[in-house]
Design an enzyme around this catalytic site. Sequence first.
Site: not given
Lengths: 368, 368
Positions: A65, A227, A230, A289
Amino acid sequence: MTSADVAASTLHPAERDAMARALTLAATDGLVLGSNPRVGCVLLDADGATLAEGFHRGAGTPHAEAVALTNARHAVGPDALRGATAVVTLEPCAHTGRTGPCAHALRDAGVGRVVYAQTDPHRVAAGGAQVLRDAGIDVVDAADLLDDDLASRVRDLNHAWTTAVTLGRPYVTWKVATSLDGRTAAADGTSRWITSAAARRDVHRLRAGVDTVLVGTGTLLADDPALTVRDAVGAQPLRAVMGLRDVPAGARLASPGPDGSRALHLRTRDPRAALAELWDHERRHVLLEGGRTLAAAFWRAGLVDEVVAYVAPVLLGAGPAAVADLGITTITGAARLDVTGVTLVAPDDADAPGDTTVRLALRPRKEQ
Amino acid sequence: MTSADVAASTLHPAERDAMARALTLAATDGLVLGSNPRVGCVLLDADGATLAEGFHRGAGTPHAEAVALTNARHAVGPDALRGATAVVTLEPCAHTGRTGPCAHALRDAGVGRVVYAQTDPHRVAAGGAQVLRDAGIDVVDAADLLDDDLASRVRDLNHAWTTAVTLGRPYVTWKVATSLDGRTAAADGTSRWITSAAARRDVHRLRAGVDTVLVGTGTLLADDPALTVRDAVGAQPLRAVMGLRDVPAGARLASPGPDGSRALHLRTRDPRAALAELWDHERRHVLLEGGRTLAAAFWRAGLVDEVVAYVAPVLLGAGPAAVADLGITTITGAARLDVTGVTLVAPDDADAPGDTTVRLALRPRKEQ
């Protein structure tokens, strides 16, 4: 069109179109959102013509806003906003955080009407609609006035953030990559690679959409994962490891990430404690993961909000199962999930032509 | 258009269109093919207009060419075929089986040109093209003249039959239905149901497309399957059980099927011997259903041509794996497959709205 022309419970076609545009702005790629939601804003004049647009670029930057108001003043002048309508994807905040409250800014600018698509679920920031109403401004909560297409875009835009803020803990996506027969490694433990190069690149995109990537110390010690994302467009997610064992000095997670950031070690085995600590670090979306034991602990604690499964066209016949014991003993206790999306990840040049990976997005089914 | 107008190595547009039509005729639903391939035939006059059409309805009925010739004589008269062109999906046979050789019928009818899309792979029936050439007829093997769309329709039309005839054994499709984590039952062995009602109905369609459904005696004794096709349009497939143990008198497979047929007991544990016996029963397409040990035996013998996997959005975390030991010890030995088709089986009224099942068709990859 003035605010008096439009009842508070209906949406003018120009406002509907402005909301569609605001959603597109909010969904801009490559934002570094931090703990903040995606928000878009379009300002309309009394004739329904667009005065200015804005969207939020992430924590520490102006809200949508504020951006739109600034743009309108630059483009049209300070008085342009008298009687204007602000169409916003999320209820304007009433909270002074790193920036001032948007409800005050809209009020002070002289806006006559505010239309928003989603109520702010945040206990601290909410209340903007009331501030505006108290100032005599027409305020339309358009959640029930949108067609199905817009309504589903609103739901999807900040699904993880909304869930996180509502629950007061980060949203948890569990990523699992398996062979067709549900295994994550061959009998001897080797697993590079079960999925195609294209699927592994897709995982990088998945990581780029969260703010935290979490593994257990078991996976850290076994696989030494990096982790990182890329070809990241936005920020690297926080790399986090959970468990009581130390992170070896030589581990990849012990080194700074591509952006110089350090990994976070959560010294607990309790998923709820880990999420609380991540919440305090302003984390809103965690990707689990690796670590079937870790994932099972989150699952059994009811702390998995979403599963993303990559199913590779590979049979192994032996080797560790992708999913550890979930405490299910009989078929009536099976954990049923709802499929929310299916994507075929086509092979790339490094893959065989038939190496299509199926990517399923699922959510645990409520009331079983 | 006379035969002299068109070189033997090109396809007239009317012939291309006729081949498309012949493929559509060949693919007619609900045929009871027995050991025979699907074949369609369109006869064109010298101007390229359609004289008549025909398709093969299965073993013991007239071949497609014979049907088309009869239809042409009824419609146009006995001399209508002088100089006509026969467009056929498969090389006309030169073999006197239950019907006379089509190559002779086409020659005797005075056809001037024959265009076919696939060479007959059958050692006994092949040679029709040579018979026709010897009679001075223009013969076009159009396999390399078809556009990609038609070529792929030709390949798909009789893929299983062609493979079976080429290899001299039935084509083998292995059906496997698993949870997302690759299990076929919960820890206590219960498995009804992992997949949705819609997916189970899809399995009935899969069965309707083969001529034999095969289980091991282990599955027979554990699950007592019926192996029938619900709402069958064509014939019921042969129900076969393989193994040395007796079929109990009370087993469902011991009762006649819906069409009165008896199940076949193959008293062997050797997949190759079982397929040889089924071949002698004129079986060309076997569906392996249930029996992870049986399926593994076929896989390890290199006798699986296709895998159809139903992956249900369910997690079990424990319970028997869908696929038994395949002799794979390390990731470089993984059995890679090529995905040839992905279908999302939408839930039906009996299922939960999010209960989408993913159906994958795959073929073992050659040269790994």
